[in-house]
Design a protein around this motif. Structure first.
Motif, PDB file in Angstrom:
ATOM      1  N   ARG A  58       0.947  -1.149  -0.164  1.00 37.41           N
ATOM      2  CA  ARG A  58      -0.024   0.099   0.010  1.00 37.41           C
ATOM      3  C   ARG A  58       0.812   1.103   0.145  1.00 37.41           C
ATOM      4  NH1 ARG A  58      -2.770   3.241  -2.099  1.00 37.41           N
ATOM      5  NH2 ARG A  58      -4.205   4.601  -1.009  1.00 37.41           N
ATOM      6  N   ALA A  59       1.993   1.109   0.667  1.00 40.07           N
ATOM      7  CA  ALA A  59       2.754   2.425   0.671  1.00 40.07           C
ATOM      8  C   ALA A  59       3.508   2.687  -0.756  1.00 40.07           C
ATOM      9  CB  ALA A  59       4.007   2.065   1.737  1.00 40.07           C
ATOM     10  N   ILE A  60       3.646   1.643  -1.576  1.00 41.19           N
ATOM     11  CA  ILE A  60       4.212   1.776  -2.674  1.00 41.19           C
ATOM     12  C   ILE A  60       3.388   2.481  -3.665  1.00 41.19           C
ATOM     13  CG2 ILE A  60       4.927   0.395  -4.871  1.00 41.19           C
ATOM     14  CD1 ILE A  60       6.555  -1.412  -3.244  1.00 41.19           C
ATOM     15  N   GLU A  61       1.785   1.738  -3.509  1.00 38.19           N
ATOM     16  CA  GLU A  61       0.799   2.427  -4.247  1.00 38.19           C
ATOM     17  C   GLU A  61       0.534   4.031  -3.977  1.00 38.19           C
ATOM     18  OE1 GLU A  61      -2.475   0.370  -3.095  1.00 38.19           O
ATOM     19  OE2 GLU A  61      -2.282  -1.545  -4.075  1.00 38.19           O
ATOM     20  N   ILE A  62       0.771   4.574  -2.667  1.00 41.47           N
ATOM     21  CA  ILE A  62       0.756   5.683  -2.389  1.00 41.47           C
ATOM     22  C   ILE A  62       2.110   6.563  -2.841  1.00 41.47           C
ATOM     23  CG2 ILE A  62       0.759   7.504  -0.393  1.00 41.47           C
ATOM     24  CD1 ILE A  62      -0.807   5.298   1.316  1.00 41.47           C
ATOM     25  N   PHE A  63       3.259   5.956  -2.681  1.00 43.85           N
ATOM     26  CA  PHE A  63       4.218   6.677  -3.298  1.00 43.85           C
ATOM     27  C   PHE A  63       4.003   6.868  -4.759  1.00 43.85           C
ATOM     28  CE2 PHE A  63       8.276   6.310  -5.382  1.00 43.85           C
ATOM     29  CZ  PHE A  63       9.309   6.953  -4.687  1.00 43.85           C
ATOM     30  N   GLU A 340      -0.235   7.863   8.942  1.00 49.64           N
ATOM     31  CA  GLU A 340      -1.268   7.347   9.440  1.00 49.64           C
ATOM     32  C   GLU A 340      -2.174   6.457   8.631  1.00 49.64           C
ATOM     33  OE1 GLU A 340      -5.505   9.146  11.138  1.00 49.64           O
ATOM     34  OE2 GLU A 340      -3.738   9.787  12.340  1.00 49.64           O
ATOM     35  N   GLU A 341      -2.168   6.286   7.652  1.00 53.39           N
ATOM     36  CA  GLU A 341      -3.038   5.499   6.618  1.00 53.39           C
ATOM     37  C   GLU A 341      -2.456   4.250   6.545  1.00 53.39           C
ATOM     38  OE1 GLU A 341      -4.241   4.887   2.007  1.00 53.39           O
ATOM     39  OE2 GLU A 341      -3.658   6.876   2.512  1.00 53.39           O
ATOM     40  N   VAL A 342      -0.901   4.216   6.574  1.00 53.10           N
ATOM     41  CA  VAL A 342      -0.496   2.913   6.406  1.00 53.10           C
ATOM     42  C   VAL A 342      -0.306   2.199   7.796  1.00 53.10           C
ATOM     43  CG1 VAL A 342       1.744   1.654   5.915  1.00 53.10           C
ATOM     44  CG2 VAL A 342       0.960   3.380   4.382  1.00 53.10           C
ATOM     45  N   GLN A 343      -0.049   3.158   8.998  1.00 53.76           N
ATOM     46  CA  GLN A 343      -0.050   2.619   9.986  1.00 53.76           C
ATOM     47  C   GLN A 343      -1.194   2.006  10.586  1.00 53.76           C
ATOM     48  OE1 GLN A 343       2.811   2.918  13.049  1.00 53.76           O
ATOM     49  NE2 GLN A 343       3.613   2.351  10.786  1.00 53.76           N
ATOM     50  N   ASN A 344      -2.126   2.857  10.368  1.00 52.55           N
ATOM     51  CA  ASN A 344      -3.631   2.141  10.606  1.00 52.55           C
ATOM     52  C   ASN A 344      -4.179   0.664   9.889  1.00 52.55           C
ATOM     53  OD1 ASN A 344      -3.956   4.216  12.294  1.00 52.55           O
ATOM     54  ND2 ASN A 344      -5.711   5.219  11.192  1.00 52.55           N
ATOM     55  N   PHE A 345      -3.514   0.765   8.614  1.00 53.64           N
ATOM     56  CA  PHE A 345      -3.771  -0.522   7.721  1.00 53.64           C
ATOM     57  C   PHE A 345      -2.941  -1.520   8.691  1.00 53.64           C
ATOM     58  CE2 PHE A 345      -2.517  -3.581   4.477  1.00 53.64           C
ATOM     59  CZ  PHE A 345      -3.814  -3.457   3.891  1.00 53.64           C
ATOM     60  N   GLU A 348      -5.102  -2.730  11.549  1.00 55.59           N
ATOM     61  CA  GLU A 348      -6.144  -3.641  11.171  1.00 55.59           C
ATOM     62  C   GLU A 348      -5.867  -5.103  10.590  1.00 55.59           C
ATOM     63  OE1 GLU A 348      -9.216  -2.893  11.480  1.00 55.59           O
ATOM     64  OE2 GLU A 348      -9.281  -0.942  12.107  1.00 55.59           O
ATOM     65  N   GLU A 349      -4.556  -5.115  10.036  1.00 57.63           N
ATOM     66  CA  GLU A 349      -4.076  -6.407   9.478  1.00 57.63           C
ATOM     67  C   GLU A 349      -3.503  -7.287  10.582  1.00 57.63           C
ATOM     68  OE1 GLU A 349      -4.597  -7.795   6.482  1.00 57.63           O
ATOM     69  OE2 GLU A 349      -6.185  -6.191   6.612  1.00 57.63           O
ATOM     70  N   GLY A 350      -3.533  -6.851  12.089  1.00 60.14           N
ATOM     71  CA  GLY A 350      -3.218  -7.560  13.008  1.00 60.14           C
ATOM     72  C   GLY A 350      -1.674  -7.270  13.414  1.00 60.14           C
ATOM     73  N   GLN A 351      -1.045  -6.283  12.706  1.00 59.42           N
ATOM     74  CA  GLN A 351       0.564  -6.031  12.930  1.00 59.42           C
ATOM     75  C   GLN A 351       0.463  -5.105  14.295  1.00 59.42           C
ATOM     76  OE1 GLN A 351       3.467  -6.417  12.972  1.00 59.42           O
ATOM     77  NE2 GLN A 351       3.425  -8.149  11.602  1.00 59.42           N
ATOM     78  N   VAL A 352       1.577  -4.693  14.594  1.00 60.28           N
ATOM     79  CA  VAL A 352       1.736  -3.774  15.704  1.00 60.28           C
ATOM     80  C   VAL A 352       2.438  -2.563  15.363  1.00 60.28           C
ATOM     81  CG1 VAL A 352       2.662  -3.589  18.163  1.00 60.28           C
ATOM     82  CG2 VAL A 352       2.268  -5.746  17.177  1.00 60.28           C
ATOM     83  N   PRO A 353       1.677  -1.569  14.633  1.00 63.27           N
ATOM     84  CA  PRO A 353       2.169  -0.171  14.185  1.00 63.27           C
ATOM     85  C   PRO A 353       2.428   0.509  15.358  1.00 63.27           C
ATOM     86  CG  PRO A 353      -0.212  -0.327  14.343  1.00 63.27           C
ATOM     87  CD  PRO A 353       0.007  -1.635  14.456  1.00 63.27           C
ATOM     88  N   VAL A 354       3.649   1.390  15.100  1.00 63.24           N
ATOM     89  CA  VAL A 354       4.156   2.402  16.156  1.00 63.24           C
ATOM     90  C   VAL A 354       3.555   3.587  16.004  1.00 63.24           C
ATOM     91  CG1 VAL A 354       6.207   0.889  16.241  1.00 63.24           C
ATOM     92  CG2 VAL A 354       6.165   2.784  14.675  1.00 63.24           C
ATOM     93  N   ALA A 355       2.816   3.998  15.294  1.00 62.04           N
ATOM     94  CA  ALA A 355       2.251   5.336  14.972  1.00 62.04           C
ATOM     95  C   ALA A 355       0.966   5.373  14.490  1.00 62.04           C
ATOM     96  CB  ALA A 355       3.214   6.218  14.076  1.00 62.04           C
ATOM     97  N   ALA A 356       0.104   4.495  14.945  1.00 59.31           N
ATOM     98  CA  ALA A 356      -1.324   4.358  14.417  1.00 59.31           C
ATOM     99  C   ALA A 356      -1.940   5.130  15.345  1.00 59.31           C
ATOM    100  CB  ALA A 356      -1.721   3.044  14.328  1.00 59.31           C
TER     101      ALA A 356
END
Length: 433
Positions: A58-63, A340-345, A348-356
């Motif tokens: 998703r980050a690549i898509e945004i990039f 925030e978009e990638v962190q929240n994503f 939601e996928e069950g990872q542990v984001p650091v800035a969500a």
């Protein structure tokens, strides 16, 4: 709370790291100027089923949306490839612009000291990146030692190692979540009595090593941890020997299969997904795949009982090679992974984001792992205990080999720990300690 103390042996650790590399071919401070601004080369090793891979795609898509004239060239590597050959790849003229790299003294510490990574300290400050969380300490290195100093990497996730369990099988046999090592052994014995091997364990891979380390932590305090991870005092090898004796005992009792010595981590995880084993000791990186793949039972997790210490840390790092040709584009990509978009994503996928935005995470598994990670990070007793292979280069292979032989029964617990101790101390002896 686990300390981030530094000691005078940091310089010695750096010497160990540099001993593993020749500096003659490293690029100088003027290297890495962009040859062309129309391509961004990105590497990582997370497989397509992982939440991290989904988030970074998703980050690549945004990039690409932000840089319509730039082509992204992505290459999927393997963990083993970067563990064994990462420094050679970084020192190549064909190095990528940004890549996932392993945190720790023996990996990122080694290559940062060798001059193969770009110092991101001023970049982070100039761009206003908020990297104040202690989770980001895995990106700081001074003289090759992790925890403070200059910033050579950024992580956009955290991780820890819980025990995943099959709730249906627990209910079938009237079992509760164990709160002590004795209770855990009672749970495992119940499964053995009913013809079920309890632990899905890839003894030929990191899960076996993580289990050995967790069992050693059962008999370690903060001073013992600092001695092992930061060379602050004498290592408590008795704790490791007790852990090895427990692994041998569990194997003899059928809690661990001797066949696990031929099983890598992925196969062990797949066996848990299939319902073959009721317990799996491995990291939060499995959360997303479990949500997608487990359909025949309910799963949950608990922290390993009997100790306040849990293998875990901030996640692996985004780094920019000193020889990268398009560094500014690499910085743009790292910044997007922290958005925030990638962190929240990721959450939601069950990872542990650091800035969500934690309030925005709705998935049950996301809330579960984020909540537990926050407790571990804030703990004043125990907490995130890093990983056993970090202290010196080459230790990962030694840990796997000796743990494998321990489970096979070709080495006694004393012999296995002596093999680990010898490799650990040899790294320090190489510089006269």
């Amino acid at each position: 709370m686990i300390s981030n103390r530094k000691t005078k042996v940091a310089i010695a650790v750096a010497a160990i790291a540099v001993a593993g590399l020749s500096l003659s071919s490293c690029s100088g401070g003027g290297g890495g100027e962009a040859e062309s601004g129309d391509t961004l080369k990105v590497w990582w090793w997370e497989n397509d089923a992982s939440a991290l891979s989904a988030g970074w795609n998703r980050a690549i898509e945004i990039f690409e949306e932000k840089h319509p004239d730039v082509t992204v060239e992505f290459e999927l590597k393997t963990y083993e490839q970067m563990q064994q050959s990462g420094q050679l790849l970084l020192d190549s003229d064909d190095a990528p612009d940004v890549l996932e790299y392993l945190k720790g003294n023996a990996t990122a510490g080694l290559v940062s000291q060798a001059g193969l990574l770009t110092d991101l300290t001023e970049v982070a400050d100039k761009r206003g990146w908020d990297l104040s969380s202690s989770v980001q300490d895995v990106g700081l290195y001074e003289n090759g030692l992790m925890g403070s100093g200059q910033r050579y990497g950024v992580t956009n996730y955290g991780e820890y190692v819980p025990v995943w369990y099959n709730k249906n099988l627990f209910e079938q046999y009237g079992l509760s979540v164990p709160t002590s090592l004795d209770e855990l052994e009672t749970v495992m014995q119940t499964f053995v009595d009913n013809g079920i091997t309890p632990l899905a364990l890839g003894s030929a891979d990191y899960p076996g090593v993580h289990l050995l380390y967790e069992l050693a932590l059962q008999n370690m305090d903060e001073a013992d941890w600092a001695a092992y991870q930061r060379f602050d005092g004498d290592v408590n090898w008795d704790a490791w020997e007790t852990a090895a004796e427990t692994v041998a005992d569990w194997t003899a009792k059928g809690y661990i299969s001797t066949d696990s010595t031929g099983i890598p981590a992925q196969d062990a995880g797949n066996a848990f997904v299939a319902g073959t084993y009721p317990l799996f000791f491995s990291g939060t990186w499995w959360a997303g795949p479990f949500v997608d793949d487990i359909t025949s039972f309910e799963f949950d997790q608990f922290l390993f009982p009997g100790t306040d210490y849990v293998p875990g840390s901030g996640g692996n790092l985004w780094v920019v090679p000193e020889k990268a040709k398009n560094k500014e584009l690499a910085y743009d990509f790292i910044e997007i992974t922290m958005s925030e978009e990638v962190q929240n994503f990721l959450g939601e996928e069950g990872q542990v984001p650091v800035a969500a935005d934690l309030d925005a995470i709705e998935s049950p598994v996301g809330k579960l792992v984020l909540g537990e990670f926050a407790k571990l990070q804030d703990s004043t007793e125990g907490g995130l205990a890093w990983y056993p292979d970090w202290p010196v280069p080459g230790l990962n292979d030694v840990l796997i080999q000796n743990n494998t032989e321990l489970v096979q029964g070709t080495k006694t617990p004393q012999q296995a720990v002596e093999g680990i101790r010898t490799a650990y101390e040899q790294g320090l002896a190489d510089v006269g300690l």
